[in-house]
Design a protein around this motif. Sequence first.
Motif, PDB file in Angstrom:
ATOM      1  N   ASP A 203      29.940  48.280  33.669  1.00 54.21           N
ATOM      2  CA  ASP A 203      30.782  47.160  34.084  1.00 54.21           C
ATOM      3  C   ASP A 203      30.625  45.996  33.099  1.00 54.21           C
ATOM      4  O   ASP A 203      31.596  45.305  32.770  1.00 54.21           O
ATOM      5  N   MET A 204      29.397  45.778  32.649  1.00 51.74           N
ATOM      6  CA  MET A 204      29.143  44.723  31.667  1.00 51.74           C
ATOM      7  C   MET A 204      29.890  45.021  30.372  1.00 51.74           C
ATOM      8  O   MET A 204      30.516  44.136  29.782  1.00 51.74           O
ATOM      9  N   ASN A 205      29.847  46.269  29.926  1.00 54.06           N
ATOM     10  CA  ASN A 205      30.594  46.659  28.727  1.00 54.06           C
ATOM     11  C   ASN A 205      32.100  46.487  28.933  1.00 54.06           C
ATOM     12  O   ASN A 205      32.822  46.021  28.041  1.00 54.06           O
ATOM     13  N   SER A 206      32.576  46.875  30.121  1.00 54.69           N
ATOM     14  CA  SER A 206      34.008  46.737  30.401  1.00 54.69           C
ATOM     15  C   SER A 206      34.430  45.270  30.410  1.00 54.69           C
ATOM     16  O   SER A 206      35.544  44.940  29.986  1.00 54.69           O
ATOM     17  N   LEU A 207      33.550  44.384  30.877  1.00 54.58           N
ATOM     18  CA  LEU A 207      33.894  42.963  30.885  1.00 54.58           C
ATOM     19  C   LEU A 207      34.041  42.436  29.462  1.00 54.58           C
ATOM     20  O   LEU A 207      34.965  41.672  29.162  1.00 54.58           O
TER      21      LEU A 207
ATOM     22  N   ALA B 290      38.675  47.235  41.115  1.00 56.66           N
ATOM     23  CA  ALA B 290      37.405  47.497  41.791  1.00 56.66           C
ATOM     24  C   ALA B 290      36.523  48.345  40.889  1.00 56.66           C
ATOM     25  O   ALA B 290      36.678  49.562  40.821  1.00 56.66           O
ATOM     26  N   TRP B 291      35.596  47.674  40.194  1.00 57.90           N
ATOM     27  CA  TRP B 291      34.655  48.372  39.328  1.00 57.90           C
ATOM     28  C   TRP B 291      33.395  48.775  40.088  1.00 57.90           C
ATOM     29  O   TRP B 291      32.575  49.534  39.576  1.00 57.90           O
ATOM     30  N   GLY B 292      33.223  48.222  41.263  1.00 58.66           N
ATOM     31  CA  GLY B 292      32.134  48.591  42.166  1.00 58.66           C
ATOM     32  C   GLY B 292      32.732  48.947  43.508  1.00 58.66           C
ATOM     33  O   GLY B 292      33.747  49.634  43.594  1.00 58.66           O
ATOM     34  N   GLY B 293      32.131  48.443  44.583  1.00 63.00           N
ATOM     35  CA  GLY B 293      32.704  48.674  45.900  1.00 63.00           C
ATOM     36  C   GLY B 293      33.910  47.785  46.148  1.00 63.00           C
ATOM     37  O   GLY B 293      34.132  46.797  45.444  1.00 63.00           O
ATOM     38  N   THR B 294      34.679  48.133  47.172  1.00 55.64           N
ATOM     39  CA  THR B 294      35.847  47.316  47.544  1.00 55.64           C
ATOM     40  C   THR B 294      35.483  46.335  48.658  1.00 55.64           C
ATOM     41  O   THR B 294      36.364  45.778  49.322  1.00 55.64           O
ATOM     42  N   ASN B 295      34.200  46.072  48.867  1.00 53.96           N
ATOM     43  CA  ASN B 295      33.782  45.285  50.027  1.00 53.96           C
ATOM     44  C   ASN B 295      34.245  43.833  49.975  1.00 53.96           C
ATOM     45  O   ASN B 295      34.645  43.268  50.997  1.00 53.96           O
ATOM     46  N   THR B 296      34.216  43.187  48.794  1.00 50.22           N
ATOM     47  CA  THR B 296      34.663  41.798  48.722  1.00 50.22           C
ATOM     48  C   THR B 296      36.180  41.715  48.884  1.00 50.22           C
ATOM     49  O   THR B 296      36.701  40.782  49.506  1.00 50.22           O
ATOM     50  N   ILE B 297      36.897  42.690  48.338  1.00 50.57           N
ATOM     51  CA  ILE B 297      38.340  42.770  48.563  1.00 50.57           C
ATOM     52  C   ILE B 297      38.621  42.956  50.055  1.00 50.57           C
ATOM     53  O   ILE B 297      39.502  42.305  50.632  1.00 50.57           O
TER      54      ILE B 297
ATOM     55  N   ASP C 293      34.833  51.956  34.116  1.00 47.43           N
ATOM     56  CA  ASP C 293      35.766  51.143  34.895  1.00 47.43           C
ATOM     57  C   ASP C 293      36.972  50.672  34.082  1.00 47.43           C
ATOM     58  O   ASP C 293      37.946  50.170  34.652  1.00 47.43           O
ATOM     59  N   SER C 294      36.916  50.807  32.769  1.00 46.59           N
ATOM     60  CA  SER C 294      37.979  50.243  31.926  1.00 46.59           C
ATOM     61  C   SER C 294      39.363  50.834  32.155  1.00 46.59           C
ATOM     62  O   SER C 294      40.367  50.129  31.969  1.00 46.59           O
ATOM     63  N   PRO C 295      39.516  52.112  32.571  1.00 48.72           N
ATOM     64  CA  PRO C 295      40.866  52.598  32.854  1.00 48.72           C
ATOM     65  C   PRO C 295      41.620  51.758  33.880  1.00 48.72           C
ATOM     66  O   PRO C 295      42.851  51.769  33.896  1.00 48.72           O
ATOM     67  N   THR C 296      40.910  50.993  34.716  1.00 50.93           N
ATOM     68  CA  THR C 296      41.608  50.152  35.692  1.00 50.93           C
ATOM     69  C   THR C 296      42.404  49.046  35.015  1.00 50.93           C
ATOM     70  O   THR C 296      43.412  48.585  35.558  1.00 50.93           O
ATOM     71  N   PHE C 297      41.953  48.590  33.839  1.00 47.83           N
ATOM     72  CA  PHE C 297      42.728  47.548  33.164  1.00 47.83           C
ATOM     73  C   PHE C 297      43.529  48.065  31.971  1.00 47.83           C
ATOM     74  O   PHE C 297      44.439  47.388  31.496  1.00 47.83           O
ATOM     75  N   PHE C 298      43.232  49.266  31.476  1.00 49.71           N
ATOM     76  CA  PHE C 298      44.024  49.803  30.363  1.00 49.71           C
ATOM     77  C   PHE C 298      45.501  49.867  30.715  1.00 49.71           C
ATOM     78  O   PHE C 298      46.368  49.689  29.862  1.00 49.71           O
ATOM     79  N   MET C 299      45.815  50.151  31.971  1.00 49.29           N
ATOM     80  CA  MET C 299      47.216  50.263  32.377  1.00 49.29           C
ATOM     81  C   MET C 299      47.951  48.932  32.281  1.00 49.29           C
ATOM     82  O   MET C 299      49.180  48.888  32.262  1.00 49.29           O
TER      83      MET C 299
END
Length: 497
Positions: A32-36, A151-158, A306-312
């Motif tokens: 996640d740190m790398n993806s950020l 959501a790179w981790g859980g969806t709990n905060t969402i 997690d990066s595929p979530t923002f590649f789109m």
Amino acid sequence: MDGSNRSISVNITVTKTQRPRCIITQDAEVDDMNSLIHVLLYSNEVDIQGIVQSSSKFHWKGVAGQKEEKYTKPYRWPGTEWMQKYLNAYQKVYPNLKKHDKSYPAPAYLKSVTKVGNIGYKGEMDSVTEGSELIKKKILDNDERTLYLLAWGGTNTISRALKDIEKEYKGTKQWDAIRKKIINKVVIPACGEQDETYSEYIAEEWPEIKFMSCSQMSSYAYMWRTQPEDSSKKTLYADFMLKNLIRKHGALLDNYVTWGDGTYLDGEEPGSQFGTNEDLLDSLDWWGGFNPVQKYQRYDFLSEGDSPTFFMLLDTGLRTLEDVTNGGFSGRYAKADKKNSKGQEVNYWSPVKDTYVKEDGNTMQVESSWKYIDDIQNDFASRADWCIVNDYAKANHAPKVSVTEGTDIKASAGETLKLHAIATDPDDDYVTVSWSEYTDASTTETALTLKGAASDTISFKIPEDAKAGQKIHLIVQAQDDGEHTLTHYQQVIITIK
């Protein structure tokens, strides 16, 4: 001017391109740190409206008094201070990034939308947090753009944000309109389900919200070595990483973690100390029982699962955002057959595989992101250069390509078409244009025969057996000859009349 005494009036409407907007939620795992780091270099293309730390089944802070003893103390928890550390590093390279695109957001803005969400334990949504409040506010605002909640981790905060909206408005006169607005507005691209809050809350109370399980773990995550040897791997090897990303590329990239690079991860367990645990380099059966084709070498790419979530969300010319069945850097998706406990259909999308042609001509089924890894890494490397090059003319920038006839075409079975591509490059680099059919996305049975596929103009005949409503997907690729050979695409969709 020609003496005819006639004139013509032309009305031109200029609209500002709307960047896709997103809120990042993450659990502070090293990938996640790398993806950020990666997404910050694309913050000129993506409107980042929040960076929120959550928990997951892999990482939590711990809360005293929990029934389960393991949830009373931290588990693989690095704290929350690292987010500001990364944004301070972004601040150091920001002046150079602005030389390449004035759209990069100010560091102060990014810091202002960086919040801590629900981090107590797996699936914790006990109380309102700064992170859940930020998400709630953006869900309810009047911005008509789609809101991508990554959501790179859980969806709990969402989930907490949605729960608070439900508590506040359910039973009121506004509820039906607000609920409809949210269903149409929110998309959740997630790196799988990393806690139970999607299945137990969102899918139950908000089954219409689009949820995309964007896992491409064998393409751009810890398991990339499981892929057979092919040229697609070259940009993930240590040689490429050292030269183009993790050495002498500024303060932000200094934080990027690779295999065995000496980085110690605060709060992490020995079995996941990828930078310092030498045993992990030698293991062929690491973390979960998968067996890579070869051992990882020091400074090899580690993971950005997690990066595929923002590649789109990036401007690649591929049309994932229009329809996730179109494919793109994040992969190609199909609707899953899922229902919640009430028997309601859930708007859940899963990745599908594509046919990959290897260098020896043989084919295999791989994750649909895999064929774009070279493009992803080369473009990432060019952005890394922007961090240290303060002269636009001394760095490389991606070409653009368009199709004269447009990107949505209707044609009849048996019809012959000719299409023309126009490529431009901001650096005046030489650009090579080529065409291909994206057969995995096409719904016709017979593949096209493309004449002139290695040029800017192609001609082809629509198959005689093509049926009304079927679609043919063509991809035109423009690749420059500058540093890192940057690539841009345009996806043309032909619908059979």
